[in-house]
Write a protein that holds these residues in place. Sequence first.
Motif, mmCIF file in Angstrom:
data_model
loop_
_atom_site.group_PDB
_atom_site.id
_atom_site.type_symbol
_atom_site.label_atom_id
_atom_site.label_comp_id
_atom_site.label_asym_id
_atom_site.label_seq_id
_atom_site.Cartn_x
_atom_site.Cartn_y
_atom_site.Cartn_z
ATOM 1 N N LEU A 1 0.831 -1.202 0.000
ATOM 2 C CA LEU A 1 0.000 0.000 0.000
ATOM 3 C C LEU A 1 0.869 1.256 0.000
ATOM 4 O O LEU A 1 0.526 2.261 -0.638
ATOM 5 N N ILE A 2 1.982 1.225 0.725
ATOM 6 C CA ILE A 2 2.890 2.376 0.720
ATOM 7 C C ILE A 2 3.446 2.596 -0.686
ATOM 8 O O ILE A 2 3.495 3.736 -1.179
ATOM 9 N N HIS A 3 3.841 1.518 -1.344
ATOM 10 C CA HIS A 3 4.359 1.628 -2.715
ATOM 11 C C HIS A 3 3.295 2.225 -3.641
ATOM 12 O O HIS A 3 3.586 3.130 -4.438
ATOM 13 N N ARG A 4 2.074 1.744 -3.530
ATOM 14 C CA ARG A 4 0.986 2.265 -4.372
ATOM 15 C C ARG A 4 0.738 3.739 -4.063
ATOM 16 O O ARG A 4 0.505 4.549 -4.963
ATOM 17 N N GLY A 5 0.747 4.078 -2.773
ATOM 18 C CA GLY A 5 0.493 5.464 -2.376
ATOM 19 C C GLY A 5 1.560 6.413 -2.879
ATOM 20 O O GLY A 5 1.254 7.503 -3.383
ATOM 21 N N LEU A 6 2.825 6.028 -2.761
ATOM 22 C CA LEU A 6 3.905 6.894 -3.233
ATOM 23 C C LEU A 6 3.862 7.047 -4.754
ATOM 24 O O LEU A 6 4.147 8.133 -5.279
ATOM 25 N N ALA A 7 3.487 5.978 -5.455
ATOM 26 C CA ALA A 7 3.374 6.069 -6.921
ATOM 27 C C ALA A 7 2.249 7.023 -7.319
ATOM 28 O O ALA A 7 2.403 7.846 -8.232
ATOM 29 N N ALA A 8 1.112 6.935 -6.619
ATOM 30 C CA ALA A 8 -0.003 7.847 -6.905
ATOM 31 C C ALA A 8 0.371 9.288 -6.559
ATOM 32 O O ALA A 8 -0.030 10.231 -7.252
ATOM 33 N N LEU A 9 1.148 9.470 -5.491
ATOM 34 C CA LEU A 9 1.579 10.823 -5.105
ATOM 35 C C LEU A 9 2.480 11.423 -6.182
ATOM 36 O O LEU A 9 2.363 12.616 -6.503
ATOM 37 N N GLU A 10 3.363 10.618 -6.749
ATOM 38 C CA GLU A 10 4.208 11.114 -7.839
ATOM 39 C C GLU A 10 3.364 11.587 -9.016
ATOM 40 O O GLU A 10 3.636 12.621 -9.624
ATOM 41 N N LYS A 11 2.320 10.825 -9.346
ATOM 42 C CA LYS A 11 1.415 11.237 -10.432
ATOM 43 C C LYS A 11 0.735 12.550 -10.097
ATOM 44 O O LYS A 11 0.639 13.450 -10.937
ATOM 45 N N ALA A 12 0.241 12.663 -8.849
ATOM 46 C CA ALA A 12 -0.462 13.882 -8.436
ATOM 47 C C ALA A 12 0.460 15.090 -8.506
ATOM 48 O O ALA A 12 0.066 16.166 -8.989
ATOM 49 N N GLN A 13 1.685 14.941 -8.059
ATOM 50 C CA GLN A 13 2.628 16.056 -8.085
ATOM 51 C C GLN A 13 2.977 16.439 -9.520
ATOM 52 O O GLN A 13 3.092 17.624 -9.845
ATOM 53 N N ALA A 14 3.114 15.441 -10.402
ATOM 54 C CA ALA A 14 3.430 15.725 -11.804
ATOM 55 C C ALA A 14 2.270 16.430 -12.506
ATOM 56 O O ALA A 14 2.492 17.228 -13.427
#
Length: 428
Positions: A281-294
Amino acid sequence: MPQPPVQADIAAVWRIESARVIGAVARLVRDVAVAEDLAQEALLAALEHWPRDGLPQRPGAWLMTTARNRALDWIRERRMQERRHEELAGDLQAREAGVVPDFTDALDAARQDEIGDDLLRLMFTACHPVLARDARVALTLKLLGGLTTHEIARAFLAPEPTIAQRIVRAKQKLREARVPFEAPRGPQLAQRLPAVLEVVYLVFNEGYTATAGADWMRPALCDEALRLARMLAELMPGAAEVQGLCALLELQASRSRARTDAQGRPVLLGEQDRSRWDRLLIHRGLAALEKAQALSPTPGPRLGPYTLQASIAACHARAPSANETDWGRIAALYEQLARVQPSPVVELNRAVAVAQAFGPAAGLALVEQLLDEPALRQYHWLPSVHGDLLQKLGRHDGARAAFLRAADLATNETEQRLLRERAARLAT
Protein backbone atom coordinates in the motif's frame (compact mmCIF):
# COMPACT_ATOMS: atom_id res chain seq x y z
CA MET A 1 -26.27 -17.65 9.98
CA PRO A 2 -23.84 -18.15 7.06
CA GLN A 3 -25.19 -17.83 3.52
CA PRO A 4 -25.46 -20.90 1.25
CA PRO A 5 -22.47 -21.07 -1.15
CA VAL A 6 -24.38 -19.96 -4.25
CA GLN A 7 -26.03 -17.04 -2.46
CA ALA A 8 -22.65 -15.98 -1.06
CA ASP A 9 -21.25 -16.07 -4.62
CA ILE A 10 -24.15 -13.99 -5.88
CA ALA A 11 -23.62 -11.45 -3.08
CA ALA A 12 -19.92 -11.21 -3.98
CA VAL A 13 -20.65 -10.78 -7.70
CA TRP A 14 -23.27 -8.13 -6.93
CA ARG A 15 -20.84 -6.17 -4.74
CA ILE A 16 -18.35 -6.07 -7.61
CA GLU A 17 -20.70 -5.54 -10.55
CA SER A 18 -23.64 -3.54 -9.19
CA ALA A 19 -22.18 -0.09 -9.85
CA ARG A 20 -21.41 -0.94 -13.48
CA VAL A 21 -24.87 -2.39 -13.99
CA ILE A 22 -26.68 0.56 -12.39
CA GLY A 23 -24.53 3.02 -14.32
CA ALA A 24 -25.20 1.37 -17.67
CA VAL A 25 -28.94 1.20 -17.02
CA ALA A 26 -29.07 4.79 -15.75
CA ARG A 27 -27.56 5.94 -19.04
CA LEU A 28 -30.50 4.32 -20.82
CA VAL A 29 -33.41 5.32 -18.59
CA ARG A 30 -31.94 8.62 -17.33
CA ASP A 31 -33.23 8.11 -13.82
CA VAL A 32 -31.03 6.75 -11.02
CA ALA A 33 -33.94 5.46 -8.95
CA VAL A 34 -35.44 3.55 -11.90
CA ALA A 35 -31.99 2.23 -12.83
CA GLU A 36 -31.46 0.83 -9.36
CA ASP A 37 -34.89 -0.83 -9.41
CA LEU A 38 -34.17 -2.47 -12.78
CA ALA A 39 -30.73 -3.61 -11.60
CA GLN A 40 -32.36 -5.11 -8.52
CA GLU A 41 -34.72 -7.01 -10.83
CA ALA A 42 -31.65 -8.49 -12.52
CA LEU A 43 -30.30 -9.48 -9.11
CA LEU A 44 -33.61 -11.16 -8.24
CA ALA A 45 -33.45 -13.04 -11.53
CA ALA A 46 -29.95 -14.25 -10.61
CA LEU A 47 -31.18 -15.39 -7.21
CA GLU A 48 -33.90 -17.35 -8.99
CA HIS A 49 -31.84 -18.92 -11.82
CA TRP A 50 -28.28 -19.37 -10.56
CA PRO A 51 -29.01 -21.73 -7.64
CA ARG A 52 -30.88 -23.96 -10.10
CA ASP A 53 -28.75 -23.57 -13.25
CA GLY A 54 -25.36 -22.85 -11.71
CA LEU A 55 -23.25 -19.70 -11.94
CA PRO A 56 -22.84 -18.49 -15.54
CA GLN A 57 -19.37 -18.37 -16.99
CA ARG A 58 -19.44 -14.55 -16.96
CA PRO A 59 -21.79 -13.57 -14.12
CA GLY A 60 -21.17 -9.84 -14.54
CA ALA A 61 -22.14 -9.97 -18.20
CA TRP A 62 -25.24 -12.02 -17.30
CA LEU A 63 -26.37 -9.35 -14.83
CA MET A 64 -25.61 -6.56 -17.31
CA THR A 65 -27.54 -8.22 -20.14
CA THR A 66 -30.52 -8.99 -17.92
CA ALA A 67 -30.66 -5.47 -16.51
CA ARG A 68 -30.32 -3.89 -19.95
CA ASN A 69 -33.13 -6.08 -21.29
CA ARG A 70 -35.30 -4.91 -18.38
CA ALA A 71 -34.33 -1.33 -19.23
CA LEU A 72 -35.20 -1.76 -22.91
CA ASP A 73 -38.58 -3.23 -21.97
CA TRP A 74 -39.15 -0.24 -19.66
CA ILE A 75 -38.19 2.19 -22.46
CA ARG A 76 -40.48 0.48 -24.98
CA GLU A 77 -43.35 0.63 -22.52
CA ARG A 78 -42.75 4.32 -21.93
CA ARG A 79 -42.62 4.97 -25.69
CA MET A 80 -45.91 3.15 -26.15
CA GLN A 81 -47.40 5.31 -23.42
CA GLU A 82 -46.08 8.41 -25.19
CA ARG A 83 -47.76 7.35 -28.44
CA ARG A 84 -51.05 6.76 -26.63
CA HIS A 85 -50.80 10.20 -25.08
CA GLU A 86 -50.11 11.73 -28.47
CA GLU A 87 -53.06 9.94 -30.01
CA LEU A 88 -55.42 10.95 -27.21
CA ALA A 89 -54.59 14.57 -26.62
CA GLY A 90 -51.09 15.42 -27.80
CA ASP A 91 -48.32 16.11 -25.39
CA LEU A 92 -46.39 18.97 -26.93
CA GLN A 93 -46.81 21.17 -23.86
CA ALA A 94 -45.85 18.29 -21.57
CA ARG A 95 -42.70 17.67 -23.56
CA GLU A 96 -41.75 21.35 -23.47
CA ALA A 97 -42.27 21.30 -19.69
CA GLY A 98 -40.12 18.18 -19.39
CA VAL A 99 -42.98 16.06 -18.01
CA VAL A 100 -42.52 13.20 -20.48
CA PRO A 101 -38.88 12.18 -21.08
CA ASP A 102 -37.72 11.64 -24.66
CA PHE A 103 -36.24 8.17 -25.14
CA THR A 104 -35.60 8.44 -28.89
CA ASP A 105 -31.86 7.82 -28.60
CA ALA A 106 -31.97 5.39 -25.70
CA LEU A 107 -32.13 2.24 -27.79
CA ASP A 108 -29.09 3.35 -29.79
CA ALA A 109 -27.28 4.12 -26.55
CA ALA A 110 -27.90 0.55 -25.42
CA ARG A 111 -25.54 -0.67 -28.14
CA GLN A 112 -22.65 1.46 -26.88
CA ASP A 113 -20.07 0.18 -24.39
CA GLU A 114 -19.28 3.08 -22.06
CA ILE A 115 -18.73 1.31 -18.75
CA GLY A 116 -16.08 3.76 -17.55
CA ASP A 117 -18.16 6.80 -18.46
CA ASP A 118 -21.22 5.22 -16.84
CA LEU A 119 -19.40 4.77 -13.53
CA LEU A 120 -18.16 8.35 -13.66
CA ARG A 121 -21.66 9.65 -14.41
CA LEU A 122 -23.07 7.56 -11.56
CA MET A 123 -20.50 8.88 -9.10
CA PHE A 124 -21.08 12.52 -10.03
CA THR A 125 -24.84 12.04 -9.89
CA ALA A 126 -24.77 10.40 -6.46
CA CYS A 127 -22.50 13.20 -5.18
CA HIS A 128 -24.47 16.06 -6.73
CA PRO A 129 -24.41 19.31 -4.68
CA VAL A 130 -28.22 19.39 -4.65
CA LEU A 131 -28.02 16.64 -2.00
CA ALA A 132 -26.97 17.12 1.61
CA ARG A 133 -23.60 15.66 2.60
CA ASP A 134 -25.00 12.69 4.55
CA ALA A 135 -27.34 11.87 1.65
CA ARG A 136 -24.42 11.86 -0.80
CA VAL A 137 -22.48 9.46 1.40
CA ALA A 138 -25.40 7.04 1.82
CA LEU A 139 -26.37 7.11 -1.86
CA THR A 140 -22.78 6.61 -3.01
CA LEU A 141 -22.34 3.58 -0.78
CA LYS A 142 -25.65 2.17 -2.00
CA LEU A 143 -25.16 2.73 -5.73
CA LEU A 144 -21.40 2.46 -6.17
CA GLY A 145 -20.47 0.32 -3.20
CA GLY A 146 -23.25 -2.21 -3.59
CA LEU A 147 -23.87 -2.06 0.17
CA THR A 148 -27.30 -2.89 1.51
CA THR A 149 -29.22 -0.36 3.57
CA HIS A 150 -28.62 -2.58 6.60
CA GLU A 151 -24.85 -2.56 6.00
CA ILE A 152 -24.74 1.23 5.63
CA ALA A 153 -26.81 1.71 8.79
CA ARG A 154 -24.58 -0.67 10.73
CA ALA A 155 -21.43 1.07 9.48
CA PHE A 156 -22.62 4.49 10.63
CA LEU A 157 -24.44 3.26 13.76
CA ALA A 158 -27.69 4.75 12.46
CA PRO A 159 -31.18 3.22 12.53
CA GLU A 160 -31.88 1.32 9.32
CA PRO A 161 -35.17 3.20 8.63
CA THR A 162 -33.26 6.49 8.89
CA ILE A 163 -30.75 5.41 6.25
CA ALA A 164 -33.51 3.97 4.04
CA GLN A 165 -35.43 7.26 4.16
CA ARG A 166 -32.24 9.20 3.47
CA ILE A 167 -31.57 7.16 0.33
CA VAL A 168 -35.17 7.35 -0.91
CA ARG A 169 -35.30 11.11 -0.38
CA ALA A 170 -31.95 11.55 -2.12
CA LYS A 171 -33.17 9.74 -5.24
CA GLN A 172 -36.43 11.67 -5.14
CA LYS A 173 -34.56 14.97 -4.88
CA LEU A 174 -32.40 14.08 -7.87
CA ARG A 175 -35.55 13.36 -9.85
CA GLU A 176 -37.33 16.53 -8.73
CA ALA A 177 -34.29 18.67 -9.48
CA ARG A 178 -34.00 16.95 -12.88
CA VAL A 179 -30.33 16.31 -12.32
CA PRO A 180 -28.94 14.99 -15.63
CA PHE A 181 -27.14 11.66 -15.62
CA GLU A 182 -23.82 12.96 -16.85
CA ALA A 183 -20.26 13.68 -15.82
CA PRO A 184 -19.54 17.41 -15.99
CA ARG A 185 -16.94 18.76 -18.38
CA GLY A 186 -14.69 21.81 -18.45
CA PRO A 187 -15.18 24.41 -15.70
CA GLN A 188 -18.13 22.49 -14.25
CA LEU A 189 -15.86 19.52 -13.59
CA ALA A 190 -13.58 21.62 -11.40
CA GLN A 191 -16.62 22.89 -9.48
CA ARG A 192 -18.21 19.47 -8.94
CA LEU A 193 -15.15 17.29 -8.35
CA PRO A 194 -14.52 18.44 -4.74
CA ALA A 195 -17.97 17.16 -3.70
CA VAL A 196 -17.14 13.70 -5.09
CA LEU A 197 -13.73 13.61 -3.42
CA GLU A 198 -15.22 14.76 -0.13
CA VAL A 199 -17.65 11.84 -0.03
CA VAL A 200 -14.86 9.29 -0.54
CA TYR A 201 -12.72 11.07 2.06
CA LEU A 202 -15.56 11.15 4.60
CA VAL A 203 -16.26 7.44 4.16
CA PHE A 204 -12.58 6.61 4.70
CA ASN A 205 -12.25 8.84 7.76
CA GLU A 206 -15.31 7.29 9.40
CA GLY A 207 -13.72 3.89 8.92
CA TYR A 208 -10.24 4.98 9.95
CA THR A 209 -11.32 6.54 13.27
CA ALA A 210 -14.98 5.87 14.03
CA THR A 211 -16.79 8.88 15.46
CA ALA A 212 -18.98 6.77 17.74
CA GLY A 213 -19.49 3.27 19.07
CA ALA A 214 -17.16 0.76 20.69
CA ASP A 215 -14.85 0.11 17.71
CA TRP A 216 -11.78 2.25 17.14
CA MET A 217 -11.84 1.44 13.40
CA ARG A 218 -14.33 0.11 10.86
CA PRO A 219 -12.15 -1.57 8.22
CA ALA A 220 -15.05 -2.25 5.84
CA LEU A 221 -15.58 1.49 5.32
CA CYS A 222 -11.85 2.05 4.76
CA ASP A 223 -11.84 -0.73 2.16
CA GLU A 224 -14.90 0.69 0.42
CA ALA A 225 -13.46 4.22 0.28
CA LEU A 226 -10.18 2.87 -1.03
CA ARG A 227 -12.02 0.94 -3.74
CA LEU A 228 -13.95 4.09 -4.76
CA ALA A 229 -10.76 6.18 -4.79
CA ARG A 230 -8.98 3.63 -7.00
CA MET A 231 -11.99 3.51 -9.33
CA LEU A 232 -12.00 7.30 -9.59
CA ALA A 233 -8.25 7.43 -10.18
CA GLU A 234 -8.59 4.92 -13.02
CA LEU A 235 -11.48 6.84 -14.58
CA MET A 236 -9.80 10.27 -14.23
CA PRO A 237 -6.06 9.60 -14.66
CA GLY A 238 -5.32 13.23 -15.52
CA ALA A 239 -6.89 14.81 -12.41
CA ALA A 240 -4.19 15.75 -9.89
CA GLU A 241 -6.43 15.84 -6.82
CA VAL A 242 -8.02 12.50 -7.68
CA GLN A 243 -4.55 10.95 -7.71
CA GLY A 244 -3.73 12.90 -4.53
CA LEU A 245 -6.75 11.51 -2.69
CA CYS A 246 -5.94 7.99 -3.83
CA ALA A 247 -2.35 8.44 -2.61
CA LEU A 248 -3.55 9.73 0.76
CA LEU A 249 -5.92 6.82 1.36
CA GLU A 250 -3.36 4.21 0.25
CA LEU A 251 -0.77 5.65 2.64
CA GLN A 252 -3.19 6.01 5.54
CA ALA A 253 -4.57 2.51 5.02
CA SER A 254 -1.04 1.09 5.06
CA ARG A 255 -0.92 1.69 8.85
CA SER A 256 -4.20 -0.02 9.66
CA ARG A 257 -2.80 -3.25 11.08
CA ALA A 258 -0.47 -1.34 13.43
CA ARG A 259 -3.14 1.02 14.78
CA THR A 260 -4.48 -1.44 17.37
CA ASP A 261 -2.84 -3.90 19.75
CA ALA A 262 -3.83 -7.51 20.43
CA GLN A 263 -6.66 -6.32 22.69
CA GLY A 264 -8.02 -3.89 20.10
CA ARG A 265 -6.73 -0.84 21.98
CA PRO A 266 -5.53 2.16 19.94
CA VAL A 267 -1.82 2.47 19.23
CA LEU A 268 -0.81 6.05 18.43
CA LEU A 269 1.38 6.84 15.43
CA GLY A 270 4.64 7.36 17.33
CA GLU A 271 4.27 4.02 19.13
CA GLN A 272 3.31 1.85 16.16
CA ASP A 273 5.36 -1.15 15.03
CA ARG A 274 6.28 -0.01 11.53
CA SER A 275 7.13 -3.53 10.45
CA ARG A 276 3.38 -4.09 10.45
CA TRP A 277 2.79 -1.31 7.94
CA ASP A 278 1.70 -2.62 4.54
CA ARG A 279 4.60 -2.03 2.16
CA LEU A 280 2.48 -2.72 -0.95
CA LEU A 281 0.00 0.00 0.00
CA ILE A 282 2.89 2.38 0.72
CA HIS A 283 4.36 1.63 -2.72
CA ARG A 284 0.99 2.27 -4.37
CA GLY A 285 0.49 5.46 -2.38
CA LEU A 286 3.91 6.89 -3.23
CA ALA A 287 3.37 6.07 -6.92
CA ALA A 288 0.00 7.85 -6.90
CA LEU A 289 1.58 10.82 -5.11
CA GLU A 290 4.21 11.11 -7.84
CA LYS A 291 1.41 11.24 -10.43
CA ALA A 292 -0.46 13.88 -8.44
CA GLN A 293 2.63 16.06 -8.09
CA ALA A 294 3.43 15.73 -11.80
CA LEU A 295 -0.14 16.72 -12.70
CA SER A 296 -0.31 19.67 -10.29
CA PRO A 297 -0.34 23.19 -11.77
CA THR A 298 2.99 24.91 -12.38
CA PRO A 299 4.96 27.09 -11.81
CA GLY A 300 5.48 26.88 -8.09
CA PRO A 301 4.39 24.36 -5.45
CA ARG A 302 0.65 24.65 -6.13
CA LEU A 303 -0.44 21.32 -4.73
CA GLY A 304 -4.11 20.71 -3.85
CA PRO A 305 -5.27 19.86 -0.33
CA TYR A 306 -5.44 16.09 -0.83
CA THR A 307 -2.02 16.01 -2.50
CA LEU A 308 -0.57 18.05 0.38
CA GLN A 309 -2.09 15.66 2.93
CA ALA A 310 -0.68 12.74 0.94
CA SER A 311 2.73 14.43 1.02
CA ILE A 312 2.48 14.60 4.81
CA ALA A 313 1.50 10.92 5.00
CA ALA A 314 4.46 10.12 2.72
CA CYS A 315 6.84 11.71 5.26
CA HIS A 316 5.65 9.18 7.83
CA ALA A 317 5.76 6.31 5.33
CA ARG A 318 9.36 7.05 4.33
CA ALA A 319 10.64 7.40 7.90
CA PRO A 320 12.27 4.16 9.16
CA SER A 321 11.25 5.04 12.72
CA ALA A 322 9.21 7.65 14.57
CA ASN A 323 12.39 9.41 15.70
CA GLU A 324 13.59 9.77 12.11
CA THR A 325 10.40 11.49 10.89
CA ASP A 326 11.05 14.80 9.11
CA TRP A 327 8.75 16.89 11.30
CA GLY A 328 10.18 20.12 9.97
CA ARG A 329 8.98 19.25 6.47
CA ILE A 330 5.61 18.12 7.85
CA ALA A 331 5.20 21.47 9.64
CA ALA A 332 6.03 23.28 6.38
CA LEU A 333 3.51 21.18 4.46
CA TYR A 334 0.81 21.97 7.03
CA GLU A 335 1.65 25.64 6.57
CA GLN A 336 1.05 25.24 2.83
CA LEU A 337 -2.17 23.36 3.53
CA ALA A 338 -3.34 26.18 5.81
CA ARG A 339 -2.95 28.59 2.90
CA VAL A 340 -4.72 26.32 0.40
CA GLN A 341 -7.50 25.13 2.71
CA PRO A 342 -7.51 27.25 5.88
CA SER A 343 -9.28 25.70 8.88
CA PRO A 344 -8.81 25.46 12.66
CA VAL A 345 -8.28 21.68 12.35
CA VAL A 346 -5.36 22.22 9.96
CA GLU A 347 -3.91 24.74 12.42
CA LEU A 348 -4.21 22.19 15.23
CA ASN A 349 -2.38 19.59 13.14
CA ARG A 350 0.28 22.16 12.31
CA ALA A 351 0.71 22.82 16.03
CA VAL A 352 1.37 19.09 16.61
CA ALA A 353 4.00 19.09 13.85
CA VAL A 354 5.62 22.26 15.21
CA ALA A 355 5.75 20.70 18.69
CA GLN A 356 7.48 17.63 17.28
CA ALA A 357 9.93 19.68 15.21
CA PHE A 358 10.70 22.57 17.58
CA GLY A 359 9.61 21.41 21.03
CA PRO A 360 6.36 21.22 23.04
CA ALA A 361 6.50 24.87 24.12
CA ALA A 362 6.41 26.04 20.48
CA GLY A 363 3.45 23.78 19.77
CA LEU A 364 1.65 24.79 22.96
CA ALA A 365 1.81 28.47 21.98
CA LEU A 366 -0.10 27.64 18.78
CA VAL A 367 -2.59 25.36 20.54
CA GLU A 368 -3.46 27.99 23.14
CA GLN A 369 -4.42 30.36 20.32
CA LEU A 370 -7.08 27.82 19.33
CA LEU A 371 -8.64 27.20 22.74
CA ASP A 372 -11.35 29.82 22.21
CA GLU A 373 -11.98 28.87 18.57
CA PRO A 374 -15.78 28.33 18.24
CA ALA A 375 -15.37 25.70 15.50
CA LEU A 376 -13.29 23.52 17.85
CA ARG A 377 -15.46 23.89 20.93
CA GLN A 378 -16.78 20.33 20.68
CA TYR A 379 -13.68 18.86 18.97
CA HIS A 380 -12.14 16.45 21.45
CA TRP A 381 -8.76 16.38 19.73
CA LEU A 382 -8.08 19.99 20.81
CA PRO A 383 -8.04 19.28 24.59
CA SER A 384 -6.35 15.95 23.86
CA VAL A 385 -3.43 17.66 22.08
CA HIS A 386 -3.42 20.39 24.73
CA GLY A 387 -3.14 17.77 27.47
CA ASP A 388 -0.35 15.92 25.65
CA LEU A 389 1.78 19.07 25.32
CA LEU A 390 1.13 20.10 28.93
CA GLN A 391 2.19 16.63 30.07
CA LYS A 392 5.44 16.87 28.09
CA LEU A 393 6.16 20.18 29.80
CA GLY A 394 5.55 18.64 33.22
CA ARG A 395 2.29 20.54 33.89
CA HIS A 396 0.43 17.47 35.04
CA ASP A 397 -2.59 19.05 36.71
CA GLY A 398 -3.46 21.01 33.59
CA ALA A 399 -2.81 17.96 31.43
CA ARG A 400 -5.10 15.79 33.54
CA ALA A 401 -7.94 18.34 33.30
CA ALA A 402 -7.45 18.56 29.53
CA PHE A 403 -7.59 14.77 29.10
CA LEU A 404 -10.79 14.56 31.15
CA ARG A 405 -12.39 17.30 29.04
CA ALA A 406 -11.34 15.47 25.87
CA ALA A 407 -12.89 12.25 27.22
CA ASP A 408 -16.15 14.09 27.92
CA LEU A 409 -16.25 15.40 24.34
CA ALA A 410 -15.24 12.14 22.63
CA THR A 411 -18.09 10.02 21.28
CA ASN A 412 -16.03 6.90 20.53
CA GLU A 413 -15.98 4.59 23.55
CA THR A 414 -12.42 3.38 22.92
CA GLU A 415 -11.13 6.94 22.74
CA GLN A 416 -12.99 7.86 25.93
CA ARG A 417 -11.40 4.97 27.78
CA LEU A 418 -7.90 5.80 26.51
CA LEU A 419 -8.19 9.47 27.54
CA ARG A 420 -9.51 8.65 31.00
CA GLU A 421 -6.66 6.20 31.51
CA ARG A 422 -4.13 8.90 30.61
CA ALA A 423 -5.77 11.25 33.09
CA ALA A 424 -5.76 8.57 35.80
CA ARG A 425 -2.04 7.88 35.31
CA LEU A 426 -1.29 11.56 35.85
CA ALA A 427 -3.38 11.58 39.05
CA THR A 428 -1.22 8.83 40.57
